[in-house]
Scaffold this active site. Structure first.
Site, PDB file in Angstrom:
ATOM      1  N   LYS A 173      10.397   7.144   2.670  1.00  0.00           N
ATOM      2  CA  LYS A 173       9.193   7.716   2.897  1.00  0.00           C
ATOM      3  C   LYS A 173       9.252   7.487   4.444  1.00  0.00           C
ATOM      4  CE  LYS A 173       4.368   8.198   2.226  1.00  0.00           C
ATOM      5  NZ  LYS A 173       3.077   7.368   1.480  1.00  0.00           N
ATOM      6  N   HIS A 240       4.883   3.008  -9.975  1.00  0.00           N
ATOM      7  CA  HIS A 240       4.174   2.357  -8.530  1.00  0.00           C
ATOM      8  C   HIS A 240       3.466   1.047  -8.727  1.00  0.00           C
ATOM      9  CE1 HIS A 240       4.131   4.047  -4.655  1.00  0.00           C
ATOM     10  NE2 HIS A 240       2.968   3.342  -4.419  1.00  0.00           N
ATOM     11  N   ARG A 243       6.053  -1.336  -8.249  1.00  0.00           N
ATOM     12  CA  ARG A 243       6.144  -1.587  -6.939  1.00  0.00           C
ATOM     13  C   ARG A 243       4.708  -2.585  -6.291  1.00  0.00           C
ATOM     14  NH1 ARG A 243       8.052   0.425  -1.846  1.00  0.00           N
ATOM     15  NH2 ARG A 243       6.262   1.070  -0.595  1.00  0.00           N
ATOM     16  N   HIS A 266       7.004  -0.032   4.865  1.00  0.00           N
ATOM     17  CA  HIS A 266       5.559   0.384   5.394  1.00  0.00           C
ATOM     18  C   HIS A 266       5.765   0.547   6.987  1.00  0.00           C
ATOM     19  CE1 HIS A 266       3.085  -1.457   1.662  1.00  0.00           C
ATOM     20  NE2 HIS A 266       3.652  -0.283   1.581  1.00  0.00           N
ATOM     21  N   TYR A 275      -2.189  -6.096  -0.223  1.00  0.00           N
ATOM     22  CA  TYR A 275      -1.825  -7.104  -1.388  1.00  0.00           C
ATOM     23  C   TYR A 275      -2.576  -8.360  -1.157  1.00  0.00           C
ATOM     24  CZ  TYR A 275       1.218  -3.151  -2.102  1.00  0.00           C
ATOM     25  OH  TYR A 275       1.799  -2.047  -2.518  1.00  0.00           O
TER      26      TYR A 275
END
Length: 299
Positions: A173, A240, A243, A266, A275
């Site tokens: 991404k 996801h 993940r 990220h 998180y």
């Protein structure tokens, strides 16, 4: 948008040409494959909705009305509306070069929603279930390396470095390469799967019919099957979720948040910091004041 009737409208030749120009420009700027696909899809649907207008005639009000339409008729959420707004902003500003700028109210405020994660007991339950070799490898890579499901689909044989115990994610991404972990406990399973699949030449997860990479939806079906075998289907865990669980459990185990940011790919540390909200409070020795009061000696 499931069940939509927009896609049945015919795209004009002029509209097709603009979508082609958008695709070309995004490619020249080395945008990620996902961004190119999503922007072109959103603009195509916008043009089909206003199929009686030329793209040059589409106004700010038209875009606003379209977003209201997909909200009310197709019941799409904030993420979809923001995706449409982003695609329109790019197209009208950089491709068709209209003078107006899309107002901020076309971008619905993003909700702060904590992601769903698995407990470590549930992870043990998953990997103790009678999974097929494919199921084990798919959920093993997602949880053990923190890959997105699209990144698992694009994983090639040469991306897996057993000697260095790392996986290279190519053009993830944001069109970025990165390295992440290759769990030592997964290496033998991956080798066995590779042999079982007839030693595919390129992609690890290859379709037996097309000989191309499996579609992410197919991999999600594999995840669903694994969760069902582990009696976890009622929790609606997805690829996801694995993940998210990877990142949270690494924090629980004391890993540095900046390291986790790099492993996840990220762009901003703020994305990874969500998180922190999911960590087990016991890791910090945090105790509720009620427990403190109740555990005090009484006269």
């Amino acid at each position: 948008m499931k069940g939509n009737n927009i896609s049945t409208n015919i795209l004009s030749t002029a509209s097709q040409a603009w979508v082609s120009t958008l695709h070309q420009q995004l490619s020249m700027k080395f945008k990620g494959k996902g961004t190119i696909r999503n922007y072109c899809q959103e603009i195509t649907l916008l043009f089909k909705y206003y199929h009686q207008k030329s793209p040059e005639q589409i106004s700010q009000d038209d875009i606003r009305n379209y977003i209201v339409f997909i909200q009310q008729v197709h019941k799409v959420g904030r993420a979809k509306c923001r995706s449409v707004a982003s695609a329109c902003a790019y197209f009208f500003k950089h491709v068709i070069q209209r003078p107006f700028v899309l107002p901020s109210d076309l971008y619905p405020q993003k909700q702060f929603v904590l992601p769903n994660i698995m407990s470590q007991l549930q992870v043990n339950q998953l990997f103790s279930a009678p999974l097929s070799l494919r199921e084990y490898c798919v959920v093993g890579i997602m949880y053990g390396a923190g890959l997105r499901i699209s990144e698992v689909a694009a994983l090639t044989i040469h991306d897996i470095d057993s000697a260095a115990k790392r996986i290279k994610v190519v053009q993830g991404k944001g069109a970025k390469d990165r390295f992440t972990l290759l769990p030592d406990s997964l290496i033998q399973k991956l080798r066995a799967f590779y042999v079982q699949q007839g030693k595919p030449q390129k992609y690890l997860f290859t379709s037996s019919q097309t000989q191309k990479a499996l579609h992410p939806r197919t991999l999600q079906t594999t995840v669903n099957s694994a969760m069902k075998k582990a009696n976890l289907a009622q929790f609606n865990f997805t690829g996801h979720t694995l993940r998210h669980s990877f990142a949270t459990h690494m924090l629980d185990n004391g890993s540095n948040i900046h390291v986790i940011k790099t492993l996840l790919g990220h762009a901003k540390i703020e994305t990874t910091m969500i998180y922190l909200h999911l960590q087990q409070h016991i890791q910090f020795g945090i105790v509720s004041p009620l427990d403190t009061v109740m555990n005090e000696p009484r006269n």
